[in-house]
Structures are given as C-alpha cells and as structure tokens.
Design an enzyme around this catalytic site. Sequence first.
Site, PDB file in Angstrom:
ATOM      1  N   ILE A   1       0.445  -7.189   7.894  1.00  0.00           N
ATOM      2  CA  ILE A   1      -1.012  -7.239   7.871  1.00  0.00           C
ATOM      3  C   ILE A   1      -1.452  -8.512   8.577  1.00  0.00           C
ATOM      4  CG2 ILE A   1      -1.358  -5.816   5.809  1.00  0.00           C
ATOM      5  CD1 ILE A   1      -1.457  -8.270   4.101  1.00  0.00           C
ATOM      6  N   ASP A   2      -2.705  -8.557   8.982  1.00  0.00           N
ATOM      7  CA  ASP A   2      -3.210  -9.700   9.746  1.00  0.00           C
ATOM      8  C   ASP A   2      -3.164 -10.988   8.931  1.00  0.00           C
ATOM      9  OD1 ASP A   2      -3.829  -7.933  11.808  1.00  0.00           O
ATOM     10  OD2 ASP A   2      -5.879  -7.627  11.109  1.00  0.00           O
ATOM     11  N   LYS A   3      -3.203 -12.103   9.653  1.00  0.00           N
ATOM     12  CA  LYS A   3      -3.137 -13.423   9.019  1.00  0.00           C
ATOM     13  C   LYS A   3      -4.213 -13.597   7.952  1.00  0.00           C
ATOM     14  CE  LYS A   3      -4.764 -17.112  11.083  1.00  0.00           C
ATOM     15  NZ  LYS A   3      -4.969 -18.320  11.936  1.00  0.00           N
TER      16      LYS A   3
ATOM     17  N   ARG B   1     -10.662  -2.325  10.609  1.00  0.00           N
ATOM     18  CA  ARG B   1     -11.679  -3.159  11.242  1.00  0.00           C
ATOM     19  C   ARG B   1     -12.348  -2.416  12.400  1.00  0.00           C
ATOM     20  NH1 ARG B   1      -8.274  -8.452  12.476  1.00  0.00           N
ATOM     21  NH2 ARG B   1     -10.309  -9.238  13.195  1.00  0.00           N
TER      22      ARG B   1
END
Length: 305
Positions: A140-142, A241
């Site tokens: 998953i993204d930072k 997103r």
Amino acid sequence: MTDEIITFQATAEDEDERIDKVLTNYFKDMSRSYIQKMIKDGNAYANGKTIKANYRLKEGDLIRCCIPPCMEPEITPEDIPLDILYEDTDLLIVNKPKNMVVHPSAGHYTGTLVNGLLYHCKGQLSGINGVFRPGIVHRIDKDTTGSLIVCKTEKAHNSIAAQLKKHSITRKYRAIVYGSFDNTEGSIDAPIGRDEKDRKKMAVNYKNGKSAVTHYRVLQQFDGYSYIECQLETGRTHQIRVHMTSIGHPLLGDETYGVRPSKFHLQGQCLHAMTIGFIHPTTGQYMEFEAPLPEYFSHLLDVLS
C-alpha cells in the site's frame, strides 16, 4: 549497465517550481535527497545544459535525466516497532502506519517496513520478490495505513499471490472523501493505466488501462464530506484514489488526485486498509483480520461530526 534516460517537457503547472521538487514528484520511489545528489552529480539537464537543484522551471523547458544503474546496497534489519495483528510460521499481518514505505527503493534504504520485518523475523521471509522485497506479496502507499499480508515462506507467498490473481482476497478500505452521495452504494468499473497527459499519475484509461473494479458504500455523511467503505475486486496502483476522483469524490488529503490543499493540514490521503481476508496456505481455513482506524482518522471523524 547503462544509465536510464528520462525526458519530459515542463508544463504550465511546473512553472517556477524547483527542479528537485518536480523530480521528486516524478520519481515517486526516490527521496528528495537522492534526487538532489543525482542533480549535483551532473545527471539532470534543462534545454541541454546541466542544472542545480534550485533551478526553477519555465513552461516548455526540456528536461533530461540520466538515472545511474541501481547499485543494490545491503538491506539491513532495523529494530522498528511493528504493529503485528497476527503471526504464525507461514505469514504475518502487519498494521502499517502512515509515512512508512513498504520496501526499499532508490533513496529509501532504511526505515522501511522491510527493514523492520528483517529484524522481527530474523531474516525468515520469502525471497521470491528479491532482496529488496522479501516477504512482500502486495503493498500500500506510503501515506495509506492498514493491514498487509507478509509471507515467511515461498509456499505462503505462492498461495497468497494466486489468491490475489484470482481476486479472491477480501480487501476493504475506509476513506473520507469530498462531497455527498445520492446513492449510498455503487460500483466503479473503469480501467486504470498511466495518465496520458501526466506520466507521474494513474488515471481511468479506456485505451491502455487494465480492468479495475471498486465497490463502495457510504457509512456516514457530513457537511461536504462522506465516510465510505471501499472493497477492491482488483488491485491496481492507486485504484481507490483514481476511481473515487473519477466520480467526483476525491479523497480528503490526496494532493495528487484530489482537491488541494486540505484545510485539515493532513499528511496524504485519508485511506485505511481496514479488513483483509484470505485462505490460509497451510490450514485451508478462511481467516480475516481488521486493523483499527489510526488515531488521526478517528479524530477527523469526530471533528466532522
């Protein structure tokens, strides 16, 4: 190995921005300090001339970057506190915090989840994805928080990867988005690929995108915002997103795809990987885990209420 050459033309949006900032946004896997060193070493050009990190772009500038071949450093174990939701001899479920990169990459060789996992698991992690991504089967993204499956064995890795490919793993996210909904449930079926106008971003791309499906339901509505649950049927880069932005409900705090800046001074998008469910690779039993909402997220819900 030869340098990788990247070229692009500065847009009106880039006007008067520092080159190191623009390149940091362009190369998501590289830190700003790494970019600055690359520029200092003479690997960045504007209109054929070498530039400094504080060079401010003009619309139409032709930027050329020479990315040196990656010299793989040794990834060292680090005693980083981890929020472990579950662990056995095959795998573990980690609740990843905000501002933590999942695995090392150019400019991010320390402080990642992998550094912490190498210490915690004493190196007993699946090596299928190489030395930079031991045990990592998805990410998953930072700035996205929440549950991640980490595999200790190749057997576990292959099993979880196969379930991901079949889209049989349960993945439910919580998000706060802009706007209110007329319909409290829905599905978004729109392919996702590189944004043809901005290679730094993903977008709904019917020509070159890959199939992507997100199911959402509204949990609570506020004045100008909504608290929703999203369930992934596929797992494309930045899927939630991009999809929520495509229907007019960008995520609060998302400065890449959403409205900016947020009046709440958030660090990235309000997105939390809450629930993960899968068939255990050894027992064959279905298991499901839930990562509690992070404090910032719960506080924001209280503020909006």
